[in-house]
Design a protein around this motif. Sequence first.
Motif, PDB file in Angstrom:
ATOM      1  N   HIS A  54     -13.835   8.003  40.769  1.00 38.24           N
ATOM      2  CA  HIS A  54     -13.337   8.060  39.175  1.00 38.24           C
ATOM      3  C   HIS A  54     -12.275   9.226  39.100  1.00 38.24           C
ATOM      4  N   GLY A  55     -11.468   9.055  37.906  1.00 40.46           N
ATOM      5  CA  GLY A  55     -10.518   9.856  37.605  1.00 40.46           C
ATOM      6  C   GLY A  55     -10.900  11.449  37.036  1.00 40.46           C
ATOM      7  N   ILE A  56     -10.150  12.331  36.744  1.00 43.16           N
ATOM      8  CA  ILE A  56     -10.467  13.368  35.852  1.00 43.16           C
ATOM      9  C   ILE A  56     -11.032  13.001  34.734  1.00 43.16           C
ATOM     10  N   GLY A  57     -12.341  13.713  34.083  1.00 43.49           N
ATOM     11  CA  GLY A  57     -12.785  13.487  33.000  1.00 43.49           C
ATOM     12  C   GLY A  57     -13.674  12.192  32.564  1.00 43.49           C
ATOM     13  N   HIS A  58     -13.515  11.188  33.629  1.00 45.96           N
ATOM     14  CA  HIS A  58     -14.212   9.973  33.708  1.00 45.96           C
ATOM     15  C   HIS A  58     -15.562  10.195  34.488  1.00 45.96           C
ATOM     16  N   HIS A  59     -16.189   9.242  34.363  1.00 48.81           N
ATOM     17  CA  HIS A  59     -17.499   8.972  35.309  1.00 48.81           C
ATOM     18  C   HIS A  59     -17.731   7.883  36.204  1.00 48.81           C
ATOM     19  N   ARG A  60     -18.691   7.631  36.984  1.00 53.02           N
ATOM     20  CA  ARG A  60     -18.833   6.564  37.920  1.00 53.02           C
ATOM     21  C   ARG A  60     -18.810   5.194  36.822  1.00 53.02           C
ATOM     22  N   GLN A  61     -19.380   5.268  35.717  1.00 52.81           N
ATOM     23  CA  GLN A  61     -19.306   3.775  34.954  1.00 52.81           C
ATOM     24  C   GLN A  61     -17.869   3.389  34.805  1.00 52.81           C
ATOM     25  N   ALA A  62     -17.191   4.152  34.938  1.00 58.40           N
ATOM     26  CA  ALA A  62     -15.533   3.559  35.043  1.00 58.40           C
ATOM     27  C   ALA A  62     -15.368   2.268  35.981  1.00 58.40           C
ATOM     28  N   TRP A  63     -16.173   1.924  36.902  1.00 56.47           N
ATOM     29  CA  TRP A  63     -16.099   1.012  38.012  1.00 56.47           C
ATOM     30  C   TRP A  63     -17.166  -0.110  37.530  1.00 56.47           C
ATOM     31  N   ASP A  64     -17.971   0.072  36.483  1.00 59.25           N
ATOM     32  CA  ASP A  64     -18.984  -0.947  36.117  1.00 59.25           C
ATOM     33  C   ASP A  64     -18.123  -2.426  36.056  1.00 59.25           C
ATOM     34  N   PRO A  65     -17.082  -2.543  35.250  1.00 58.36           N
ATOM     35  CA  PRO A  65     -16.556  -3.916  35.217  1.00 58.36           C
ATOM     36  C   PRO A  65     -16.436  -4.653  36.577  1.00 58.36           C
ATOM     37  N   LEU A  66     -16.235  -3.992  37.712  1.00 53.86           N
ATOM     38  CA  LEU A  66     -16.179  -4.664  38.706  1.00 53.86           C
ATOM     39  C   LEU A  66     -17.091  -4.757  39.892  1.00 53.86           C
ATOM     40  N   VAL A  67     -18.082  -3.700  39.829  1.00 54.25           N
ATOM     41  CA  VAL A  67     -19.192  -3.487  40.682  1.00 54.25           C
ATOM     42  C   VAL A  67     -19.637  -4.592  41.218  1.00 54.25           C
ATOM     43  N   GLU A  68     -20.267  -5.459  40.413  1.00 55.24           N
ATOM     44  CA  GLU A  68     -21.088  -6.641  40.743  1.00 55.24           C
ATOM     45  C   GLU A  68     -20.263  -7.829  41.857  1.00 55.24           C
ATOM     46  N   ILE A  69     -18.936  -7.503  41.425  1.00 51.45           N
ATOM     47  CA  ILE A  69     -17.923  -8.533  42.180  1.00 51.45           C
ATOM     48  C   ILE A  69     -17.838  -7.857  43.603  1.00 51.45           C
ATOM     49  N   VAL A 129       0.895  -2.586  45.503  1.00 48.49           N
ATOM     50  CA  VAL A 129       0.424  -3.615  44.632  1.00 48.49           C
ATOM     51  C   VAL A 129       0.726  -3.384  43.113  1.00 48.49           C
ATOM     52  N   ARG A 130       1.410  -4.123  42.696  1.00 47.32           N
ATOM     53  CA  ARG A 130       1.641  -4.310  41.306  1.00 47.32           C
ATOM     54  C   ARG A 130       0.636  -5.008  40.188  1.00 47.32           C
ATOM     55  N   LEU A 131      -0.081  -4.343  39.419  1.00 43.26           N
ATOM     56  CA  LEU A 131      -1.210  -4.782  38.643  1.00 43.26           C
ATOM     57  C   LEU A 131      -0.487  -5.127  37.353  1.00 43.26           C
ATOM     58  N   PRO A 132      -0.190  -6.424  37.069  1.00 42.48           N
ATOM     59  CA  PRO A 132       0.434  -6.680  35.834  1.00 42.48           C
ATOM     60  C   PRO A 132      -0.415  -6.494  34.547  1.00 42.48           C
ATOM     61  N   GLY A 133      -0.195  -5.860  33.594  1.00 47.28           N
ATOM     62  CA  GLY A 133      -0.681  -5.896  32.424  1.00 47.28           C
ATOM     63  C   GLY A 133      -1.891  -4.999  32.379  1.00 47.28           C
ATOM     64  N   CYS A 134      -1.979  -4.107  33.417  1.00 48.29           N
ATOM     65  CA  CYS A 134      -2.935  -3.057  33.493  1.00 48.29           C
ATOM     66  C   CYS A 134      -2.584  -1.847  33.488  1.00 48.29           C
ATOM     67  N   GLY A 135      -3.269  -0.870  32.549  1.00 48.82           N
ATOM     68  CA  GLY A 135      -3.008   0.597  32.229  1.00 48.82           C
ATOM     69  C   GLY A 135      -3.592   1.411  33.384  1.00 48.82           C
ATOM     70  N   HIS A 136      -3.843   2.755  33.063  1.00 50.59           N
ATOM     71  CA  HIS A 136      -4.112   3.640  33.925  1.00 50.59           C
ATOM     72  C   HIS A 136      -5.378   3.408  34.709  1.00 50.59           C
ATOM     73  N   CYS A 137      -6.465   3.194  33.869  1.00 49.31           N
ATOM     74  CA  CYS A 137      -7.513   2.622  34.605  1.00 49.31           C
ATOM     75  C   CYS A 137      -7.774   0.997  34.683  1.00 49.31           C
ATOM     76  N   PRO A 138      -7.089   0.401  35.669  1.00 47.23           N
ATOM     77  CA  PRO A 138      -7.314  -1.001  35.745  1.00 47.23           C
ATOM     78  C   PRO A 138      -8.472  -1.837  35.714  1.00 47.23           C
ATOM     79  N   MET A 139      -9.475  -1.065  36.092  1.00 45.02           N
ATOM     80  CA  MET A 139     -10.680  -1.556  36.287  1.00 45.02           C
ATOM     81  C   MET A 139     -11.425  -2.436  35.146  1.00 45.02           C
TER      82      MET A 139
END
Length: 276
Positions: A35-50, A250-260
């Motif tokens: 993860h990034g600075i100040g974040h935690h591993r749960q930042a990845w939760d939206p895509l871990v199951e995929i 790779v370009r990630l359309p419509g995504c912000g700094h934490c695109p996950m």
Amino acid sequence: MSATVSFEVPTPHGPRDVTVSYARVGRGEPLVLLHGIGHHRQAWDPLVEILAVERDVIAVDLPGFGASPGLPDGLAYDLPTTNAVLGALFAALELDHPHVAGNSLGGLLALELGRERLVRSVTALSPAGFWSPAERRYAFGVLIAMRRASRRLPLPLVERLARTAAGRTALTSTIYARPARRSPQAVVAETLALGRATGFDAALRAGTTVRFTDDIPGVPVTVAWGTRDLVLVRRQGIRAKRIIPRARLVRLPGCGHCPMNDDPALVARVILDGSR
């Protein structure tokens, strides 16, 4: 499932004990998420199951962030130390050259691990280290402002704001292009994680002089950037491509700094493609 592991890290002053919290799920080739600075591993939760359908996924709380204790006294939060910590973590978990994906600070760390030949592929999402001096000062100013706000807001106010889409936007629109998609519980948890991160100040200080300037031959590298990144502007991806010419940009359309969170399916596909 959440777990912790303790291991020794070699330092110029002798081995030191470090403890890291992580969650592991899935089957297949190992994939470590940073993860990034100040974040935690749960930042990845939206895509871990995929990801877990095809990979043995290990989401890590970096030392001093999330549930991981800070580094022992005398250890710096610089790149050489963090490389040593992550290398020792891989050995403790019996990971032989895992794939690695990281966001922001985690993206920079992933690239560093690739440069040191400690991993078999790298996917870096809006990685730090490709900034100009002015862009770095701007990014650090944004991060410091977010940190101060997270420490000053009373928890009941954070919880009340997180219940509405407008409130989640107020709390997280700096890092998410689609903040309303984040769950209220996740927004509260990551606001607390940012305010309580014991490694934040030291890691930010260590980043003051950091710039990534080396090619990474022999390791597949993907660099992906959100088109709506408000922290590390997307032109930095062009610089990354110039420095690592064989990297896939790779370009990630419509995504912000934490695109996950903004587009989990797209980001998962980018990571899986980069690790095949």
